[in-house]
Design a protein around this motif. Structure first.
Motif, PDB file in Angstrom:
ATOM      1  N   ASP A  35     -17.787  13.676 -11.984  1.00 53.27           N
ATOM      2  CA  ASP A  35     -17.226  13.111 -13.212  1.00 53.27           C
ATOM      3  C   ASP A  35     -17.151  11.587 -13.137  1.00 53.27           C
ATOM      4  OD1 ASP A  35     -17.056  15.668 -14.207  1.00 53.27           O
ATOM      5  OD2 ASP A  35     -14.866  15.787 -14.132  1.00 53.27           O
ATOM      6  N   CYS A  38     -20.444  10.106 -13.832  1.00 47.23           N
ATOM      7  CA  CYS A  38     -20.691  10.063 -15.281  1.00 47.23           C
ATOM      8  C   CYS A  38     -19.976   8.863 -15.895  1.00 47.23           C
ATOM      9  CB  CYS A  38     -20.205  11.350 -15.949  1.00 47.23           C
ATOM     10  SG  CYS A  38     -21.188  12.790 -15.563  1.00 47.23           S
ATOM     11  N   VAL A  39     -18.764   8.608 -15.425  1.00 48.94           N
ATOM     12  CA  VAL A  39     -18.010   7.454 -15.921  1.00 48.94           C
ATOM     13  C   VAL A  39     -18.783   6.165 -15.661  1.00 48.94           C
ATOM     14  CG1 VAL A  39     -15.907   6.082 -15.578  1.00 48.94           C
ATOM     15  CG2 VAL A  39     -15.759   8.577 -15.756  1.00 48.94           C
ATOM     16  N   LEU A  42     -21.077   5.759 -18.485  1.00 43.94           N
ATOM     17  CA  LEU A  42     -20.538   5.729 -19.850  1.00 43.94           C
ATOM     18  C   LEU A  42     -19.496   4.639 -20.111  1.00 43.94           C
ATOM     19  CD1 LEU A  42     -20.075   9.582 -20.187  1.00 43.94           C
ATOM     20  CD2 LEU A  42     -21.836   8.189 -21.289  1.00 43.94           C
ATOM     21  N   ILE A  49     -12.731   8.661 -22.026  1.00 40.59           N
ATOM     22  CA  ILE A  49     -13.420   9.946 -22.036  1.00 40.59           C
ATOM     23  C   ILE A  49     -13.224  10.668 -23.373  1.00 40.59           C
ATOM     24  CG2 ILE A  49     -11.535  11.283 -21.013  1.00 40.59           C
ATOM     25  CD1 ILE A  49     -13.737  12.761 -19.376  1.00 40.59           C
ATOM     26  N   VAL A  52     -16.078  10.073 -25.829  1.00 41.54           N
ATOM     27  CA  VAL A  52     -17.446  10.396 -25.417  1.00 41.54           C
ATOM     28  C   VAL A  52     -17.880  11.718 -26.053  1.00 41.54           C
ATOM     29  CG1 VAL A  52     -18.960  10.909 -23.457  1.00 41.54           C
ATOM     30  CG2 VAL A  52     -17.132   9.215 -23.223  1.00 41.54           C
ATOM     31  N   TRP A  57     -21.988  12.976 -22.562  1.00 36.25           N
ATOM     32  CA  TRP A  57     -21.479  13.373 -21.246  1.00 36.25           C
ATOM     33  C   TRP A  57     -22.549  14.150 -20.473  1.00 36.25           C
ATOM     34  CZ3 TRP A  57     -17.441  11.764 -18.545  1.00 36.25           C
ATOM     35  CH2 TRP A  57     -17.085  12.457 -17.392  1.00 36.25           C
ATOM     36  N   ARG A  58     -23.204  15.091 -21.145  1.00 30.14           N
ATOM     37  CA  ARG A  58     -24.274  15.864 -20.492  1.00 30.14           C
ATOM     38  C   ARG A  58     -25.426  14.952 -20.067  1.00 30.14           C
ATOM     39  NH1 ARG A  58     -22.559  19.548 -24.346  1.00 30.14           N
ATOM     40  NH2 ARG A  58     -24.127  18.925 -25.867  1.00 30.14           N
ATOM     41  N   GLN A  61     -24.580  13.093 -16.923  1.00 27.58           N
ATOM     42  CA  GLN A  61     -24.665  13.939 -15.725  1.00 27.58           C
ATOM     43  C   GLN A  61     -26.077  13.943 -15.148  1.00 27.58           C
ATOM     44  OE1 GLN A  61     -23.072  17.518 -17.539  1.00 27.58           O
ATOM     45  NE2 GLN A  61     -21.190  17.311 -16.348  1.00 27.58           N
TER      46      GLN A  61
END
Length: 186
Positions: A35, A38-39, A42, A49, A52, A57-58, A61
């Motif tokens: 996670d 991912c941050v 993003l 979050i 988003v 998000w996907r 990843q």
């Protein structure tokens, strides 16, 4: 902890540490690191979050940004209750506070939707204030048991206490309590 007690760290292989393995037992580090990676992708596009979209998000990843080994280790130490000065002392480092603030604090703030301004909030927010806690259930004896809290507050002319105020305080702490479970004496 003496140098003879240290060993090669699984989380940060270039470091000698016995705390990170304990963090692996207590926390879902795989999910947390994923996670946070991912941050990394993003954080420049979204403020938290909550903003988003699921597709973004996907996509994050799959982008493949990685946390550095030292960041993983520092995070593990924070999760186990070490403050920045203790981390510096334990790992024989100096002046990591700026890196922790610009990195870990910022990333956890993004995940939690709340500003992290000190080391203790990292653990608290990842355990209590995110959609799903990253803390593993380490105490199975408490499962499905109701815990009682007995607090006596005395009402005085200067101290007007109401059940609704007490409920609100507990709600802010993340504790579910009902007004009928509160007794105000006085």
């Amino acid at each position: 902890m003496s140098q003879t007690e240290t060993k090669q760290c699984d989380v940060a292989p270039k470091l000698l540490c016995v705390i990170c393995p304990q963090a692996q037992r207590d926390w879902d580090l795989d999910r947390l690191f994923t996670d946070l990676e991912c941050v990394l992708c993003l954080q420049d596009e979204y403020e938290s979050i909550n903003k988003v979209p699921a597709e973004a998000w996907r996509s994050a990843q799959r982008r493949g940004k990685k946390l550095k080994s030292k960041e993983k280790c520092w995070l593990c130490l924070l999760l186990q209750g070490y403050d920045v000065k203790e981390i510096e002392s334990y790992l024989h480092l100096t002046k990591i506070g700026g890196d922790v603030s610009k990195g870990i604090y910022k990333w956890v703030s993004f995940l939690a939707g709340k500003k992290v301004s000190d080391w203790a909030q990292v653990r608290l927010y990842l355990e209590c204030n995110v959609t799903q806690s990253y803390r593993k259930n380490t105490n199975t004896s408490v499962n499905n048991e109701e815990l009682g809290i007995n607090i006596k507050l005395h009402k005085t002319p200067q101290n007007q206490i109401s059940r609704s105020i007490i409920v609100e305080v507990f709600r802010l702490l993340g504790i579910d309590i009902k007004e009928e479970d509160i007794e105000v004496i006085g």
